[in-house]
Design a protein around this motif. Sequence first.
Motif, mmCIF file in Angstrom:
data_model
loop_
_atom_site.group_PDB
_atom_site.id
_atom_site.type_symbol
_atom_site.label_atom_id
_atom_site.label_comp_id
_atom_site.label_asym_id
_atom_site.label_seq_id
_atom_site.Cartn_x
_atom_site.Cartn_y
_atom_site.Cartn_z
ATOM 1 N N VAL A 3 0.759 -1.421 0.206
ATOM 2 C CA VAL A 3 -0.192 -0.171 0.031
ATOM 3 C C VAL A 3 1.057 1.054 -0.041
ATOM 4 C CG1 VAL A 3 -1.856 1.095 1.082
ATOM 5 C CG2 VAL A 3 -1.809 -1.213 1.274
ATOM 6 N N TYR A 4 0.639 2.063 -0.889
ATOM 7 C CA TYR A 4 1.401 3.204 -1.100
ATOM 8 C C TYR A 4 0.621 4.616 -0.856
ATOM 9 C CZ TYR A 4 5.152 0.802 -3.194
ATOM 10 O OH TYR A 4 6.308 -0.124 -3.537
ATOM 11 N N LYS A 5 1.290 5.623 -0.180
ATOM 12 C CA LYS A 5 0.546 6.678 0.127
ATOM 13 C C LYS A 5 1.092 7.902 -0.809
ATOM 14 C CE LYS A 5 -1.179 9.240 4.213
ATOM 15 N NZ LYS A 5 -1.106 9.544 5.536
ATOM 16 N N GLN A 6 0.281 8.779 -1.118
ATOM 17 C CA GLN A 6 0.856 9.840 -1.952
ATOM 18 C C GLN A 6 1.283 10.965 -1.213
ATOM 19 O OE1 GLN A 6 -1.673 11.782 -4.785
ATOM 20 N NE2 GLN A 6 -0.284 13.356 -5.242
ATOM 21 N N ASP A 7 2.627 11.325 -1.250
ATOM 22 C CA ASP A 7 3.381 12.342 -0.746
ATOM 23 C C ASP A 7 2.547 13.760 -1.027
ATOM 24 O OD1 ASP A 7 5.098 10.566 0.372
ATOM 25 O OD2 ASP A 7 6.696 10.580 -1.558
ATOM 26 N N PRO A 8 2.592 14.406 0.130
ATOM 27 C CA PRO A 8 2.353 15.922 -0.255
ATOM 28 C C PRO A 8 2.863 16.663 -1.183
ATOM 29 C CG PRO A 8 2.939 15.694 2.154
ATOM 30 C CD PRO A 8 3.313 14.500 1.450
ATOM 31 N N ILE A 9 2.392 17.405 -2.000
ATOM 32 C CA ILE A 9 2.814 18.082 -3.400
ATOM 33 C C ILE A 9 3.207 19.420 -2.762
ATOM 34 C CG2 ILE A 9 2.393 19.043 -5.370
ATOM 35 C CD1 ILE A 9 0.757 16.522 -6.160
ATOM 36 N N PRO A 10 4.441 20.168 -2.629
ATOM 37 C CA PRO A 10 4.756 21.299 -2.093
ATOM 38 C C PRO A 10 4.027 22.364 -3.009
ATOM 39 C CG PRO A 10 6.522 20.347 -3.246
ATOM 40 C CD PRO A 10 5.321 19.272 -3.248
ATOM 41 N N LEU A 34 5.944 3.864 0.498
ATOM 42 C CA LEU A 34 5.263 2.797 1.004
ATOM 43 C C LEU A 34 4.785 2.936 2.418
ATOM 44 C CD1 LEU A 34 4.920 -0.278 0.251
ATOM 45 C CD2 LEU A 34 6.999 -0.919 1.486
ATOM 46 N N TYR A 35 3.325 2.759 2.496
ATOM 47 C CA TYR A 35 2.692 3.074 3.724
ATOM 48 C C TYR A 35 2.434 1.894 4.547
ATOM 49 C CZ TYR A 35 -0.817 4.698 6.641
ATOM 50 O OH TYR A 35 -1.651 5.158 7.591
ATOM 51 N N HIS A 36 2.088 0.723 3.738
ATOM 52 C CA HIS A 36 2.143 -0.616 4.568
ATOM 53 C C HIS A 36 2.287 -1.819 3.601
ATOM 54 C CE1 HIS A 36 0.162 -3.163 7.474
ATOM 55 N NE2 HIS A 36 -0.515 -3.920 6.521
#
Length: 107
Positions: A3-10, A34-36
Amino acid sequence: LLVYKQDPIPSPSPSSAAASPPSLSPQPLPTYSLYHQHSFSHPVFSLSVGDLPRDGVDDLMVTTMYGTHVLRPTVQAATSKVIAAVEVAEDIARLEEALRKAEARTS
């Protein structure tokens, strides 16, 4: 299962935003972390997302050959959603009170 999580876009800096119109400036590509990671002993047939306990936080349902597994997010994720909802409710209550006071003054 990864499970991947999108990183914040600056957000763009004010100086670069003023330099060119938004339609002409290149948009940054999203990055993911990678989140989980979870292993199942049987083949995965389907994945679905839903809010099973209706707590405002989505759960991941994984169906394998021998059953369905529900992966719930951490308590911190649920807590942040609840805190945000309470803050919105408090803001609404403050605005309603201000509106009532303003209406009382005008009548």
